[in-house]
Design an enzyme around this catalytic site. Sequence first.
Site, PDB file in Angstrom:
ATOM      1  N   GLY A 166       0.832  -1.198   0.000  1.00  0.00           N
ATOM      2  CA  GLY A 166       0.000   0.000   0.000  1.00  0.00           C
ATOM      3  C   GLY A 166       0.858   1.237   0.000  1.00  0.00           C
ATOM      4  N   GLY A 189       1.143   5.787  -0.910  1.00  0.00           N
ATOM      5  CA  GLY A 189       0.741   6.917  -1.715  1.00  0.00           C
ATOM      6  C   GLY A 189       1.921   7.799  -2.018  1.00  0.00           C
ATOM      7  N   GLY A 190       1.647   9.098  -2.266  1.00  0.00           N
ATOM      8  CA  GLY A 190       2.690  10.012  -2.671  1.00  0.00           C
ATOM      9  C   GLY A 190       3.732  10.275  -1.614  1.00  0.00           C
ATOM     10  N   GLY A 236       4.910   8.062   0.543  1.00  0.00           N
ATOM     11  CA  GLY A 236       5.715   6.890   0.820  1.00  0.00           C
ATOM     12  C   GLY A 236       4.905   5.637   0.604  1.00  0.00           C
ATOM     13  CB  VAL A 260       2.333   0.434   3.681  1.00  0.00           C
ATOM     14  CG1 VAL A 260       2.243  -0.574   4.829  1.00  0.00           C
ATOM     15  CG2 VAL A 260       1.887   1.819   4.140  1.00  0.00           C
ATOM     16  CG  ASP A 299      -6.029  11.901   5.134  1.00  0.00           C
ATOM     17  OD1 ASP A 299      -6.819  12.078   4.187  1.00  0.00           O
ATOM     18  OD2 ASP A 299      -4.925  11.367   5.010  1.00  0.00           O
TER      19      ASP A 299
END
Length: 855
Positions: free
Chosen positions: A571, A573-574, A576, A578, A666
Amino acid sequence: MEEGRMRVAVQKTWSNFHLLAVLYLVIFLVASSTVNAKPGFINLNCGLPNDSTTTDELGYVYTSDDQYIDSGEIKSVASQFISNPTMYQTLRSFPSYGRNCYDLKPLIQGKRYLFRASFMYGNYDGQNILPIFDIYLGVDPWYTVKIDNASHILWTEIIVTANTSVNVCLVRTGGGIPFISVLEVRPLPDEIYNGTSWLITQMRTNTGSMGPSRFTDDAFDRIWTPEYNGYGTPIRNTSVYLTGRPDFPVPAAIFQTAEFSSTPIRFSWPADDQADGFFIFLYFSGLIQYGNSEASNMTVDISGKLICTFSVGYMKSMTLYDDQPLRYDAYSVSISATNGSTRPSINGFEVYKAYKATGYATYSQDTDALVAIKDSYHLQKNWVGDPCLPQGYFWDGLNCSFSNPAAPRVISLLIYSRADRLFAYRDLSNSGLEGPITDYFAQLTAIQSLNLSGNNLKGPIPDSLGKIKSLTSLDLTHNHLSGPVPSSLVERQKNGQLVLRTDNLDTPKPNHMLLIILLVVASAVILALVIALYTYLRRRNADEPLVFKGDHTFTSTELAEATDNFQRVIGGGGSGYVYHGLLRGSEVAVKKLNNLTNQLAKQFAAEITSLMRVHHKNLVSFIGYCSDKNNMIIIYEYMAKGTLQKLLSGLEYLHTGCSPPIIHRDIKTSNILLNENFEAKLADFGLSKAENHDGFNSMVTAVAGTPGYIDPEYSITCTATVKSDVYSFGVVLLEIISGQRPILFSAGKPLHIAQWAKSLLYTGDLLGIVDGRIEGRYSIKSIRRVADVAVRCTSDRGEDRPTMTFIVQELKEALQMDLSDSVDEGYTFASGSRTEQSEITDLSFIDAPTAPPAR
């Protein structure tokens, strides 16, 4: 209409003009002395204080409208408009509710009446914004009011056959706040304007006149618009005293002025697709003698068709009309002379739009029961007019079924307050229901949900409630009821037919696994944010330095080995990614942050601080971190089932809600994780902020969050509130119900999921929202409740969104509604996607970029 079908009514004048003058004076004096006491007249100066009166130019006395309406606010026009007629210096404004109704009674059933509503804006609100709104008669539209100038007086009339009472309703349509200045009712004899249709005044004109528009000898107080030199050369002869036939009485002044022309006289008006046609009444009198001929010979064409050829004798009157409405694609009237020795003329005319009322009305027993309930408890509610119609403007606290559109039924009754469609529970013991539970509730034989909580009801619970076969939910909590619960209700509860809440009896516990999962998700968010707030306030109050403590620290080398050199991406996103790792014999999730900016470092510190201090089963467990050299890494427990976002394409989830005093900023499906047992846990507190510590009101900050989930009000004002998180949760809930992403594409253009869902809900297509790939059964009533909450959560304005308390309460009620439905009743099978039935075309998903990136 065939030639010759137009009816002709002729009347001669008096021959003795001296006698005429005396008689005219007597009639005027008698009329003037009795003008204040016209039988059946209702004269309301809207906004006039109670027990006050005003008098108009004809001497009619007008009273306050207070006794005819329960809502609205009294207003006065701005000072520069005070010079207008006294009748238009006050008004009643309706800033609350979508529909506000006058109850005009008593009226004679079966009798024809003329209703007139007048409006003058007068910048009463200081906004200088000209409003647009609708006026209804009962459940049917009457007229769209479009104010074009603050000082202009606009009026509209309608003629109908009345019941014992008639409701005149002002309806908000989004173009400003409705208001009204004057409301009048005038009884008509049965023989005038005969017919069953509603007649809406299109035009009523007195040609050749520069004088007044109302006359004391008009028994029905009609308004005649004066028209001078509009159709020809004006002429006036006051020696003529003609009032027409008894079945078409017209004021004498109409026959005393006319306009003559050397060319055809023409007037027209636009067609109306909603009309059943138009009624036309033409008035003529012989004001000029043409040499040896006493007659004026003319023809009438309507929309290019010859209607009638006729003669008007000197000192005689004539009325041309038809008792059936005319139907054409366009409407124009042409009056011509039949020979060169005379000229066409006209004294006046009336045009009415014919309209057949729907005849729809809420089932009469339901209406009678609600009125009796209101009277029994002296409810201060806006319960006037039809309870369910027009659709979209139910009485406050009602929900209706339209399986039979002509006679909708009341299916839900909630006795608690609501402000502009936003429900809010409150104790009504001082202003709500007091005394015993009336048996009138049992007359609502189609009701499914009855909520009488939070009142001051006393005495026993009536057995009659248990006889309502449709009733599936009954809430009687927070009252002062006594005695045992009737056996009829207990039996229905035991059989699973009724969800019963009283202060004396427990209700069944929900056991539907998918619904419980959703409840756990909501609970996880609520608990996590409350704990985070507690931690934040402890650190703030203790003024502790922001440092990392504990022995759960790891080196970047150790973590690289655990993740095969950061190769197993699961997983991210921008900011970093996972990774899946095996650390010291246990599976872990390793989040490694890239682009090491100062802002990202602050978020990293905030998240580590929170995770090291709190532990809860519904929070993703924190294992450790690494902060050496240029590496910022966080180690979590491994969640085998990934994110809720990835799991939405086939599961049936219902309901969510959260509004704690700490703003997550978020909240999204990718921040709600599921383990192998589908237990939901909340992750990612990097953007969370506490609200103003003194008042917990709001905070001004740079807009943060993920597009599609961000509160639009927050985007504009840069002020985040607890309602910002509520908006994000509404988006999450819509994702859960539909299986769609927050941003969709419709016809090549981006469309937010909330707009898409609202468009379907407002057209009644509930199943169009539900993910068609959900297998099994679900409760229509329950999912409708959840969808309604989701839509409210995504309201554009924060003040229109519900609170956490309300969301949780609705969640519980949705669960219990699901329990109350049997296999054969209230469930439907979801088979196939319904998205093709919506307005969405070429549906595709857009993966919204994160700002800041999802972590």
